[in-house]
Enzyme design. Sequence first.
Site, PDB file in Angstrom:
ATOM      1  N   GLY A 147       0.925   4.004  -1.362  1.00 50.45           N
ATOM      2  CA  GLY A 147       0.142   5.417  -1.699  1.00 50.45           C
ATOM      3  C   GLY A 147      -0.042   5.847   0.036  1.00 50.45           C
ATOM      4  N   ASP A 148      -0.689   4.978   0.905  1.00 46.26           N
ATOM      5  CA  ASP A 148      -0.780   5.036   2.192  1.00 46.26           C
ATOM      6  C   ASP A 148       0.418   5.403   2.934  1.00 46.26           C
ATOM      7  OD1 ASP A 148      -3.693   4.930   2.651  1.00 46.26           O
ATOM      8  OD2 ASP A 148      -3.423   2.764   1.603  1.00 46.26           O
ATOM      9  N   THR A 149       1.476   4.645   2.626  1.00 50.82           N
ATOM     10  CA  THR A 149       2.630   4.731   3.254  1.00 50.82           C
ATOM     11  C   THR A 149       3.280   5.915   2.936  1.00 50.82           C
ATOM     12  OG1 THR A 149       2.802   2.391   3.199  1.00 50.82           O
ATOM     13  CG2 THR A 149       4.949   3.538   3.737  1.00 50.82           C
ATOM     14  N   ALA A 183       1.688   8.728   4.636  1.00 53.33           N
ATOM     15  CA  ALA A 183       1.836   8.525   6.260  1.00 53.33           C
ATOM     16  C   ALA A 183       3.487   9.327   6.698  1.00 53.33           C
ATOM     17  CB  ALA A 183       2.054   7.163   6.810  1.00 53.33           C
ATOM     18  N   SER A 243       0.961  -1.277   0.126  1.00 53.15           N
ATOM     19  CA  SER A 243       0.086  -0.035  -0.030  1.00 53.15           C
ATOM     20  C   SER A 243       0.830   1.306   0.027  1.00 53.15           C
ATOM     21  CB  SER A 243      -1.181   0.031   1.243  1.00 53.15           C
ATOM     22  OG  SER A 243      -1.681  -1.319   1.218  1.00 53.15           O
TER      23      SER A 243
END
Length: 411
Positions: A182-184, A187, A180
Amino acid sequence: MADAIPAAAPQPQGIAPQALAGVRVVEMGQLIAGPFCGKTLGDFGADVVKIEAVGEGDPLRKWRLLQDGTSVWWQVQSRNKRSVALDLRASEGQETARRLIAEADVLIENFRPGTLEEWGMAPEQLHAANPGLIILRISGYGQTGPYRDLPGFGVVGEAMGGLRHLTAEPGRVPVRVGVSIGDTLAALHGAIGVLLALYHRAAHGGAGQVIDVALHEAVFNCMESLIPEYSAFGAVREPAGSALPGIAPSNAYPCQDGWVLVAGNGDSIFKRLMAAIGRPDLGEDAQLADNTGRVARVVEIDAAIGAWTAERRVDEVLEALAAARVPAGRVYTARDIAEDPHYQARDMLLTQRTRDGRELLVPGIVPKLSSTPGAVRSSAPRLGEDTDAVLVEAGLTQEQIALLRSRGVIR
């Protein structure tokens, strides 16, 4: 491999003070983007209080492979955190959350834009009670703009940010990176924003601020020359598989038992690479002395390298290229990483004990600080395990806590 980390323990004796010791974080996000940011801050000493929904808690607890009913991913994502199970849809739960946030340095949330406002926790309301509060808001498209209210997940952010178009073989379906990302990336941008805001608050009078991170913008920020090339030349970069367009040679090449990545794109490196594969004629070719010339003949160069690697095993190729000082590496699997001596030597594989007493191999801590290194102080909590302790710290009495529990507001 580092020694086993206890399930729950204070900072071990002899460990240097951590960079974020004394920073209180309230994490109200779930799944990946917000919680990965919380994990990053927690690894460096922040006291992260994770608010989860009563009932099932963060859905990540049940994602992918489970051990003793809990995701092993959860054990990594939620180490160094304390869990408070709280019903944020109830007015009493919202008031309890506001009490926790009023004592915090940082709030992390990755809900749909407007959710905090619906709960009576708009930034201006939270800042009225806690002027120094730093609020990190991660969402699909950001807190403003025409797409603000659209649902957005990491995969959509990867597509809109320009990454997904490039992750394919030419003419084939765009594929996901495999994690993932994009999420990382969102973050990590969020963590950078928090650190910048903490620095500003300390240096310029103690005021907090709001950090607005959109998933697609975090991806877009990593897209290198994508837009300048379009602006200057009208060039739309297209998928190129494992190659690095415009830089040669840099590609994946087949061996008898797998693949190797070879980056021979420096001028002197290219000459050493060609000598190592028995093609000094290419290494001495004046047309190939710089990157521009090599890009024009990249098909020929890749064919020469691939013909040489195809006759050898991965280990043979890596040994020969290491001797020639040419950057190269194998394509690692999970088993390769777990058994690799370099990962072990740099404490990138830690043995962590879960709350159920099992030992689990988990990733180490990045980055590595010489004076204030990160540490795993405690393993991931059970749902609501720290509710009472955190609420007592916030000033609630045992009677108030019991009343909230009787009404189903806390667990």
